[in-house]
Design a protein around this motif. Structure first.
Motif, PDB file in Angstrom:
ATOM      1  N   LYS A   1      18.486  64.535  36.342  1.00  0.00           N
ATOM      2  CA  LYS A   1      17.796  65.063  37.527  1.00  0.00           C
ATOM      3  C   LYS A   1      16.534  64.248  37.820  1.00  0.00           C
ATOM      4  N   LEU A   2      15.808  63.884  36.787  1.00  0.00           N
ATOM      5  CA  LEU A   2      14.559  63.143  36.945  1.00  0.00           C
ATOM      6  C   LEU A   2      14.788  61.763  37.537  1.00  0.00           C
ATOM      7  N   PHE A   3      15.782  61.043  37.034  1.00  0.00           N
ATOM      8  CA  PHE A   3      16.001  59.676  37.491  1.00  0.00           C
ATOM      9  C   PHE A   3      16.867  59.572  38.746  1.00  0.00           C
ATOM     10  N   SER A   4      17.458  60.679  39.168  1.00  0.00           N
ATOM     11  CA  SER A   4      18.230  60.641  40.403  1.00  0.00           C
ATOM     12  C   SER A   4      17.401  61.092  41.607  1.00  0.00           C
ATOM     13  N   ALA A   5      16.141  61.436  41.394  1.00  0.00           N
ATOM     14  CA  ALA A   5      15.274  61.885  42.487  1.00  0.00           C
ATOM     15  C   ALA A   5      15.026  60.746  43.464  1.00  0.00           C
ATOM     16  N   GLU A   6      14.861  61.109  44.728  1.00  0.00           N
ATOM     17  CA  GLU A   6      14.609  60.115  45.771  1.00  0.00           C
ATOM     18  C   GLU A   6      13.220  59.523  45.604  1.00  0.00           C
ATOM     19  N   LYS A   7      13.128  58.222  45.633  1.00  0.00           N
ATOM     20  CA  LYS A   7      11.837  57.548  45.506  1.00  0.00           C
ATOM     21  C   LYS A   7      11.174  57.483  46.871  1.00  0.00           C
ATOM     22  N   PRO A   8       9.875  57.758  46.935  1.00  0.00           N
ATOM     23  CA  PRO A   8       9.194  57.710  48.221  1.00  0.00           C
ATOM     24  C   PRO A   8       9.095  56.291  48.765  1.00  0.00           C
ATOM     25  N   GLU A   9       8.923  56.199  50.072  1.00  0.00           N
ATOM     26  CA  GLU A   9       8.801  54.905  50.724  1.00  0.00           C
ATOM     27  C   GLU A   9       7.566  54.182  50.183  1.00  0.00           C
ATOM     28  N   GLY A  10       7.716  52.918  49.859  1.00  0.00           N
ATOM     29  CA  GLY A  10       6.597  52.144  49.337  1.00  0.00           C
ATOM     30  C   GLY A  10       6.451  52.193  47.831  1.00  0.00           C
ATOM     31  N   PHE A  11       7.345  52.883  47.160  1.00  0.00           N
ATOM     32  CA  PHE A  11       7.238  53.028  45.712  1.00  0.00           C
ATOM     33  C   PHE A  11       7.359  51.684  45.007  1.00  0.00           C
TER      34      PHE A  11
END
Length: 78
Positions: A28-38
């Motif tokens: 669940k932690l690593f499948s989270a959507e990364k924010p723009e600019g990450f």
């Protein structure tokens, strides 16, 4: 399993249950959507949109907070 039905700590069943539960959390932690600019900025906390971080948007709010903190020691008597 809930806390009531999980195996007793120290048993082989508990170890397998713990590994399975940890795997769910990591997935669940690593499948989270990364924010723009990450990828460029690397920030991991804060608003998902970077424009909310600009000082122009929060200047009035910051001024109100500073004013309230400066007056916090004063008492109003009627």
């Amino acid at each position: 399993m809930s806390k009531d039905t999980r195996p007793r700590p120290g048993t082989p069943e508990f170890r397998s249950w713990l590994l399975e539960d940890g795997k769910k959390f990591v997935d669940k932690l690593f499948s989270a959507e990364k924010p723009e600019g990450f990828e460029e900025d690397g920030y991991i906390a804060g608003p998902t949109k970077g424009e909310k971080l600009t000082p122009e948007k929060s200047a009035a709010e910051d001024a109100a907070i500073d004013k309230a903190q400066k007056r916090a020691h004063l008492k109003v008597e009627k």
